[in-house]
Write an enzyme that holds these catalytic residues in place. Structure first.
Site, PDB file in Angstrom:
ATOM      1  N   ASP A 158      42.977  53.463  54.732  1.00 39.51           N
ATOM      2  CA  ASP A 158      41.530  53.322  54.989  1.00 39.51           C
ATOM      3  C   ASP A 158      40.967  54.492  55.800  1.00 39.51           C
ATOM      4  O   ASP A 158      40.062  54.301  56.620  1.00 39.51           O
ATOM      5  CB  ASP A 158      41.235  51.975  55.694  1.00 39.51           C
ATOM      6  CG  ASP A 158      41.699  50.787  54.872  1.00 39.51           C
ATOM      7  OD1 ASP A 158      41.580  50.841  53.633  1.00 39.51           O
ATOM      8  OD2 ASP A 158      42.194  49.810  55.460  1.00 39.51           O
TER       9      ASP A 158
ATOM     10  N   ILE B 290      49.230  49.648  49.214  1.00 37.80           N
ATOM     11  CA  ILE B 290      48.825  51.007  49.589  1.00 37.80           C
ATOM     12  C   ILE B 290      49.248  51.950  48.456  1.00 37.80           C
ATOM     13  O   ILE B 290      50.384  51.878  47.979  1.00 37.80           O
ATOM     14  CB  ILE B 290      49.564  51.446  50.887  1.00 37.80           C
ATOM     15  CG1 ILE B 290      49.387  50.403  51.999  1.00 37.80           C
ATOM     16  CG2 ILE B 290      49.136  52.837  51.318  1.00 37.80           C
ATOM     17  CD1 ILE B 290      48.019  50.304  52.564  1.00 37.80           C
TER      18      ILE B 290
ATOM     19  N   ARG C 125      57.054  49.516  44.305  1.00 39.24           N
ATOM     20  CA  ARG C 125      55.677  50.021  44.293  1.00 39.24           C
ATOM     21  C   ARG C 125      55.541  51.322  43.499  1.00 39.24           C
ATOM     22  O   ARG C 125      54.602  51.511  42.721  1.00 39.24           O
ATOM     23  CB  ARG C 125      55.216  50.240  45.740  1.00 39.24           C
ATOM     24  CG  ARG C 125      53.754  50.557  45.869  1.00 39.24           C
ATOM     25  CD  ARG C 125      53.405  50.893  47.295  1.00 39.24           C
ATOM     26  NE  ARG C 125      54.166  52.038  47.771  1.00 39.24           N
ATOM     27  CZ  ARG C 125      53.712  52.954  48.638  1.00 39.24           C
ATOM     28  NH1 ARG C 125      52.527  52.821  49.155  1.00 39.24           N
ATOM     29  NH2 ARG C 125      54.467  53.975  49.017  1.00 39.24           N
TER      30      ARG C 125
ATOM     31  N   GLY D 204      38.658  38.815  42.731  1.00 40.13           N
ATOM     32  CA  GLY D 204      37.892  39.618  41.770  1.00 40.13           C
ATOM     33  C   GLY D 204      36.386  39.510  41.876  1.00 40.13           C
ATOM     34  O   GLY D 204      35.668  39.851  40.937  1.00 40.13           O
ATOM     35  N   SER D 205      35.858  39.092  43.038  1.00 39.37           N
ATOM     36  CA  SER D 205      34.399  38.950  43.105  1.00 39.37           C
ATOM     37  C   SER D 205      33.705  40.313  43.097  1.00 39.37           C
ATOM     38  O   SER D 205      32.592  40.438  42.573  1.00 39.37           O
ATOM     39  CB  SER D 205      33.976  38.116  44.323  1.00 39.37           C
ATOM     40  OG  SER D 205      34.197  38.811  45.521  1.00 39.37           O
ATOM     41  N   ASN D 206      34.325  41.337  43.659  1.00 38.02           N
ATOM     42  CA  ASN D 206      33.725  42.686  43.574  1.00 38.02           C
ATOM     43  C   ASN D 206      33.743  43.189  42.132  1.00 38.02           C
ATOM     44  O   ASN D 206      32.771  43.800  41.665  1.00 38.02           O
ATOM     45  CB  ASN D 206      34.446  43.661  44.512  1.00 38.02           C
ATOM     46  CG  ASN D 206      33.925  43.563  45.934  1.00 38.02           C
ATOM     47  OD1 ASN D 206      32.804  43.975  46.215  1.00 38.02           O
ATOM     48  ND2 ASN D 206      34.718  42.985  46.826  1.00 38.02           N
TER      49      ASN D 206
ATOM     50  N   GLU E 275      29.114  43.569  50.249  1.00 39.60           N
ATOM     51  CA  GLU E 275      30.029  44.312  49.367  1.00 39.60           C
ATOM     52  C   GLU E 275      29.527  44.258  47.929  1.00 39.60           C
ATOM     53  O   GLU E 275      29.575  45.252  47.198  1.00 39.60           O
ATOM     54  CB  GLU E 275      31.436  43.700  49.417  1.00 39.60           C
ATOM     55  CG  GLU E 275      32.132  43.823  50.760  1.00 39.60           C
ATOM     56  CD  GLU E 275      33.561  43.295  50.720  1.00 39.60           C
ATOM     57  OE1 GLU E 275      34.241  43.439  49.691  1.00 39.60           O
ATOM     58  OE2 GLU E 275      34.013  42.741  51.751  1.00 39.60           O
TER      59      GLU E 275
ATOM     60  N   HIS F  29      36.211  48.302  51.748  1.00 39.02           N
ATOM     61  CA  HIS F  29      36.941  47.722  52.886  1.00 39.02           C
ATOM     62  C   HIS F  29      35.978  46.866  53.712  1.00 39.02           C
ATOM     63  O   HIS F  29      34.845  47.293  53.978  1.00 39.02           O
ATOM     64  CB  HIS F  29      37.519  48.859  53.745  1.00 39.02           C
ATOM     65  CG  HIS F  29      38.287  48.345  54.911  1.00 39.02           C
ATOM     66  ND1 HIS F  29      39.557  47.815  54.777  1.00 39.02           N
ATOM     67  CD2 HIS F  29      37.972  48.234  56.226  1.00 39.02           C
ATOM     68  CE1 HIS F  29      39.981  47.414  55.963  1.00 39.02           C
ATOM     69  NE2 HIS F  29      39.037  47.656  56.868  1.00 39.02           N
TER      70      HIS F  29
ATOM     71  N   ASN G  71      37.567  52.858  47.273  1.00 35.15           N
ATOM     72  CA  ASN G  71      37.997  51.564  47.799  1.00 35.15           C
ATOM     73  C   ASN G  71      36.837  50.924  48.537  1.00 35.15           C
ATOM     74  O   ASN G  71      35.971  51.624  49.076  1.00 35.15           O
ATOM     75  CB  ASN G  71      39.172  51.753  48.761  1.00 35.15           C
ATOM     76  CG  ASN G  71      39.685  50.431  49.310  1.00 35.15           C
ATOM     77  OD1 ASN G  71      39.785  49.430  48.580  1.00 35.15           O
ATOM     78  ND2 ASN G  71      39.994  50.395  50.599  1.00 35.15           N
TER      79      ASN G  71
HETATM   80  C1  GAR Z   1      37.081  42.059  49.766  1.00 37.49           C
HETATM   81  O1  GAR Z   1      36.520  41.529  50.939  1.00 37.49           O
HETATM   82  C2  GAR Z   1      37.528  43.486  50.003  1.00 37.49           C
HETATM   83  O2  GAR Z   1      36.698  44.195  50.857  1.00 37.49           O
HETATM   84  C3  GAR Z   1      38.874  43.250  50.627  1.00 37.49           C
HETATM   85  O3  GAR Z   1      39.432  42.175  49.925  1.00 37.49           O
HETATM   86  C4  GAR Z   1      38.385  41.355  49.414  1.00 37.49           C
HETATM   87  C5  GAR Z   1      38.579  41.235  47.928  1.00 37.49           C
HETATM   88  O4  GAR Z   1      37.685  40.313  47.394  1.00 37.49           O
HETATM   89  N1  GAR Z   1      39.698  44.425  50.547  1.00 37.49           N
HETATM   90  C6  GAR Z   1      40.552  44.770  51.470  1.00 37.49           C
HETATM   91  O5  GAR Z   1      40.735  44.113  52.484  1.00 37.49           O
HETATM   92  C7  GAR Z   1      41.302  46.049  51.189  1.00 37.49           C
HETATM   93  N2  GAR Z   1      42.032  46.460  52.325  1.00 37.49           N
HETATM   94  P1  GAR Z   1      37.486  40.195  45.836  1.00 37.49           P
HETATM   95  O6  GAR Z   1      38.875  40.112  45.201  1.00 37.49           O
HETATM   96  O7  GAR Z   1      36.726  38.904  45.659  1.00 37.49           O
HETATM   97  O8  GAR Z   1      36.719  41.384  45.367  1.00 37.49           O
END
Ligand code: GAR
Length: 209
Positions: A145, A92, A65, A12-14, A174, A109, A107
């Site tokens: 993607d 997905i 899903r 969950g950092s994003n 990101e 990536h 999204n």
């Molecule tokens: C991030 O690096 C994001 O880009 C990646 O997972 C991580 C999630 O980090 N997403 C994917 O690979 C999607 N295919 P977060 O949970 O700390 O935000």
């Protein structure tokens, strides 16, 4: 106000970076809910700590899903939203979900798409030997993607990099890029025409930091 639903499966950092942008006043929006397929996702506990609606939907209990997606659509319909932002959501989405939701789904990536789609982007970039990788924010379509690219940020790939060090360098970008894109969305400055995205940069400076 941009009403955002976040889908997250993990750390969950994003999500945290987006919430920080909202709290700073730069992003005129709200996270209406965080939905996860993982009961123990740190993203859910972060949402709870901020008083954001944190919803765990168990794909197993929903029969898989598609069941998860149907339940998520019910919840989203009840809550209301302008867009969904996938932030480390590792399933997905089906074409039916994308069509039934009918609003933008974004999204992030951890690679410069269309290079290195899929779940092991940083490892694939290192193994290929590219000198730059980065992150991409894109609209979600029915492929993996493959949706229209909204914005990208590049970072160098160093000889000494392993997956962890490259992932950390990309993640720092990101955390800037995703909130910036959502801010542009909230300002109505992102336009999708055919498969291409155009961004209005109304002022003199380039918006991106
Ligand atoms: C991030 O690096 C994001 O880009 C990646 O997972 C991580 C999630 O980090 N997403 C994917 O690979 C999607 N295919 P977060 O949970 O700390 O935000």
């Amino acid at each position: 106000m941009l009403e955002i639903i976040i889908f997250a499966s993990g750390r969950g950092s994003n999500l945290m970076a987006i919430q920080e942008e909202i709290e700073s006043g730069r992003l005129k929006g709200n996270i209406r809910a965080v939905i996860s397929n993982k009961e123990d996702a740190p993203a859910l506990s972060f949402a709870q700590s901020k008083g954001i609606n944190a919803i765990w939907i168990d794909p197993k209990a929903e029969g898989g899903r598609r069941g998860f997606e149907r339940k998520a659509l019910q919840e989203i319909g009840r809550i209301g939203s302008d867009c969904i932002a996938l932030a480390g959501y590792m399933l997905i989405l089906s074409g039916e979900f994308i069509r039934d939701y009918g609003k933008p789904i974004l999204n992030i990536h951890p690679a410069l798409l269309p290079s290195f789609p899929g779940a092991t982007a940083q490892k694939d970039a290192i193994e290929y030997g590219v000198k730059y990788s980065g992150c991409t924010v894109h609209f979600v379509d029915e492929g993996v993607d493959t949706g229209p690219i909204i914005a990208q940020r590049a970072v160098p790939v160093l000889d000494a990099d392993d997956v962890e060090s490259l992932s950390a360098r990309i993640l720092a970008e990101e955390h800037k890029l995703y909130p910036e894109v959502l801010t542009l969305m909230a300002q109505g400055r992102i336009h999708l025409i055919d498969h291409k995205v155009y961004i209005d940069l109304l002022d003199e400076r380039n918006y991106f930091r």
